[in-house]
Design an enzyme around this catalytic site. Structure first.
Site, short mmCIF file in Angstrom:
data_model
loop_
_atom_site.label_atom_id
_atom_site.label_comp_id
_atom_site.label_asym_id
_atom_site.label_seq_id
_atom_site.Cartn_x
_atom_site.Cartn_y
_atom_site.Cartn_z
N SER A 144 62.06 41.86 22.04
CA SER A 144 62.39 43.19 21.14
C SER A 144 63.41 43.40 22.14
O SER A 144 63.72 42.90 22.88
CB SER A 144 61.37 43.90 21.34
OG SER A 144 62.07 45.18 21.21
N TYR A 157 54.61 48.32 26.53
CA TYR A 157 55.93 47.46 25.25
C TYR A 157 56.92 47.43 25.47
O TYR A 157 56.97 45.51 25.18
CB TYR A 157 55.89 48.47 24.19
CG TYR A 157 56.52 47.88 22.92
CD1 TYR A 157 55.99 47.04 22.24
CD2 TYR A 157 58.03 47.45 22.50
CE1 TYR A 157 56.40 46.83 20.71
CE2 TYR A 157 58.60 46.84 21.33
CZ TYR A 157 57.52 45.90 20.50
OH TYR A 157 58.36 45.26 19.94
#
Length: 240
Positions: A144, A157
């Site tokens: 990400s 995350y």
């Protein structure tokens, strides 16, 4: 399905395949000739995905399993190998966002859940799939923009995806001599439920659909990427 497709004869396993990018990849792989093993926690959620794979001309196997646990990951790998005899492509796509709050306010149970799915799940699936990986197999791990450089309020995350970045490099080195490649892909922003949760005020129309974001994954799954390992790709900047 085209029998001359780029993935003809290959077996692809996709975790987190019930929606979003995972679902799009399962169908795209089938359209290129692959047999596809789709995974999520819920058997019911996998049914329509398996039907889409078959409608694209592919052979589908749906395996409901919690890959954040060793038993679930082993079940997925073993059932894929038992059905198709091998695994050529493994996409570790399953993931959770969790809360977007400061560390001091982060819920304990959410931290554990996100780390289990996003980091432990990648480890468990890879570990139990490795004995079944064919020569020249391809492992693709999802990372990400939140896993390069510090970001406030991205909590578990971001940290979990940092872990996947490191894991990808380590595994690439370990499997290189077996001609198994391991790469990471940052898919960028897409019109998905996770994106909407992360950016609730964003206009979804400004982002591409997951079905428009499969090119780099098809490249990495195909023989065109043989010898490419330990690399990080930005899906929406891929032009190969």
């Amino acid at each position: 399905m085209s029998y001359n497709g780029r993935l003809a004869g290959k077996v692809a396993v996709v975790t987190g395949a019930s929606k979003g990018l995972g679902r799009a990849l399962a169908v795209a792989f089938a359209d290129e000739g692959a047999k596809v093993v789709v995974n999520s926690r819920s058997e019911e959620s996998l049914r329509p995905v398996a039907e889409e794979v078959e409608a694209a001309g592919g052979e589908a196997l749906a395996v409901a399993a919690d890959v954040s646990k060793p038993d679930g990951a082993k079940k997925l790998a073993d059932r894929a190998a038992r059905k198709f005899g091998k695994i050529d492509v493994l996409v570790n796509n399953a993931g959770l966002l969790g809360s977007r709050v400061a560390i001091e306010s982060y819920p304990d149970d959410e931290w554990v859940a996100v780390m289990e799915v996003n980091a432990n799940g990648v480890f468990f699936v890879a570990k139990y799939a490795i004995p079944h990986l064919a020569e020249n197999a391809s492992v693709i791990n999802l990372v990400s923009g939140a896993s390069i450089g510090a970001r406030a309020d991205w909590g578990a995350y971001s940290v979990s995806k940092f872990a996947v970045e490191g894991f990808t490099g380590n595994l690439a080195l370990e499997l290189k001599d077996r001609n198994i490649r391991v790469n990471a892909v940052d898919p960028g922003g897409m019109r998905t439920d996770m994106r909407a949760s992360a950016y609730p005020d964003e206009d979804p129309g400004t982002k591409i659909a997951p079905e428009e974001n499969t090119a780099v994954f098809l490249y990495l799954a195909s023989d065109s990427s043989r010898g490419v390992t330990g690399e990080r790709f930005k899906a929406q900047e891929f032009t190969g």
